[in-house]
Design an enzyme around this catalytic site. Structure first.
Site, PDB file in Angstrom:
ATOM      1  NE  ARG A   1      -3.093   0.289   3.044  1.00  0.00           N
ATOM      2  CZ  ARG A   1      -2.581   0.723   4.204  1.00  0.00           C
ATOM      3  NH1 ARG A   1      -1.774  -0.030   4.905  1.00  0.00           N
ATOM      4  NH2 ARG A   1      -2.877   1.927   4.645  1.00  0.00           N
ATOM      5  CE  LYS A   2       5.965   0.368   3.569  1.00  0.00           C
ATOM      6  NZ  LYS A   2       5.370  -0.973   3.688  1.00  0.00           N
ATOM      7  CB  THR A   3       0.525   3.357  -3.875  1.00  0.00           C
ATOM      8  OG1 THR A   3      -0.606   3.537  -2.999  1.00  0.00           O
ATOM      9  CG2 THR A   3       0.719   1.861  -4.109  1.00  0.00           C
TER      10      THR A   3
END
Length: 211
Positions: A167-169
Site C-alpha cells: 500500500r506504499k503507493t
C-alpha cells in the site's frame, strides 16, 4: 490461532480475485471504483484551470487536425495504454487512438505504442497528462520486471515465488500503480484497508497479553 488463519485466508482470497483477472479485466475492475476518473478530472482541472490552454488559443486553429505518435524512448514494459479511452473522454473527445502495442508487452526503444489523431487543441490538452501517466506506469512495470527476472535468475525458471506490491503507493495513483505492477509480472496484495485483513505489529501493540 484460528482467527489469524481466517484472516490470512480472507486476505489470500481477496488478492486472488484480483490477480486471476486478465490485464484488460483488471483495469475495468480498478476503473469501476471511479478513482481513475477522479484522478483524470483533477489532472484536467489543475492543468487547464478556468481559461484552458491559452497558448493554443493564440497559436493554433482549433479545427485543424493533427497526428501524434507515442514512442518508447527506452527498452521498457508498456503500461498505461488502458487509460487512454478514459483520458480521451475527459480531455479530448474528438481524438481517436490506434493502439500499436499492448500493456504488459516488453518493447525496444523506438517502438510506436499508440497513434493519436484529432483536433490540435484537444491533442495538446491530452498529451502532457497522458505522457506523465504512461511514463510513470511504464517505469513501474519495467522495474517490477527487473525484480522478477532477478528472482528467476537466482532461483530458476520453476521458482513459484510471487512478487507482491504494497500500500506504499502515491496518493491518488494507487489503482494505476497496482495495475502497472501486474503489467510487469508482479502481483497485487491489498488494494486498501477495505478489502483484506492484515494484522501487523501496530495492531498487536495495542492489545494486552490476555487479548
Amino acid at each position: 490461532p484460528r482467527s489469524r488463519e481466517m484472516a490470512d485466508s480472507f486476505a489470500a482470497n481477496a488478492c486472488n480475485k484480483v490477480n486471476d483477472l486478465s490485464l484488460p479485466d483488471l483495469y475495468k475492475n480498478l476503473a469501476s471504483t471511479g478513482l481513475v476518473q477522479r484522478l483524470l478530472e483533477l489532472a484536467r482541472d489543475e492543468d487547464l484551470g478556468v481559461q484552458g490552454d491559452v497558448t493554443c488559443k493564440v497559436t493554433l486553429e482549433e479545427s485543424k487536425d493533427i497526428q501524434a505518435k507515442v514512442v518508447s524512448r527506452a527498452q521498457l514494459v508498456v503500461s498505461g495504454l488502458a487509460i487512454i479511452p478514459d483520458a480521451i473522454e475527459i480531455f479530448a473527445p474528438g481524438v481517436i487512438a490506434e493502439h500499436k502495442a499492448e500493456d504488459g508487452a516488453f518493447v525496444e526503444k523506438g517502438t510506436t505504442l499508440v497513434i493519436l489523431k484529432g483536433p490540435s487543441h484537444e491533442m495538446l490538452r491530452l498529451e502532457r497528462t497522458l505522457l506523465n501517466v504512461m511514463s510513470r506506469m511504464s517505469g513501474i512495470a519495467t522495474r517490477v520486471r527487473e525484480f522478477h527476472q532477478t528472482i528467476l535468475k537466482a532461483a530458476g525458471p520453476d521458482c513459484k515465488t510471487k512478487l507482491l506490491d504494497t500500500r506504499k503507493t502515491t496518493p491518488g495513483l494507487r489503482v494505476l500503480e497496482k495495475y502497472a505492477t501486474r503489467c510487469g509480472g508482479g502481483y497485487c496484495h491489498r488494494l486498501g484497508l477495505h478489502d483484506a485483513v492484515l494484522i501487523k505489529d501496530n495492531h498487536l501493540s495495542g492489545l494486552t497479553p490476555t487479548q
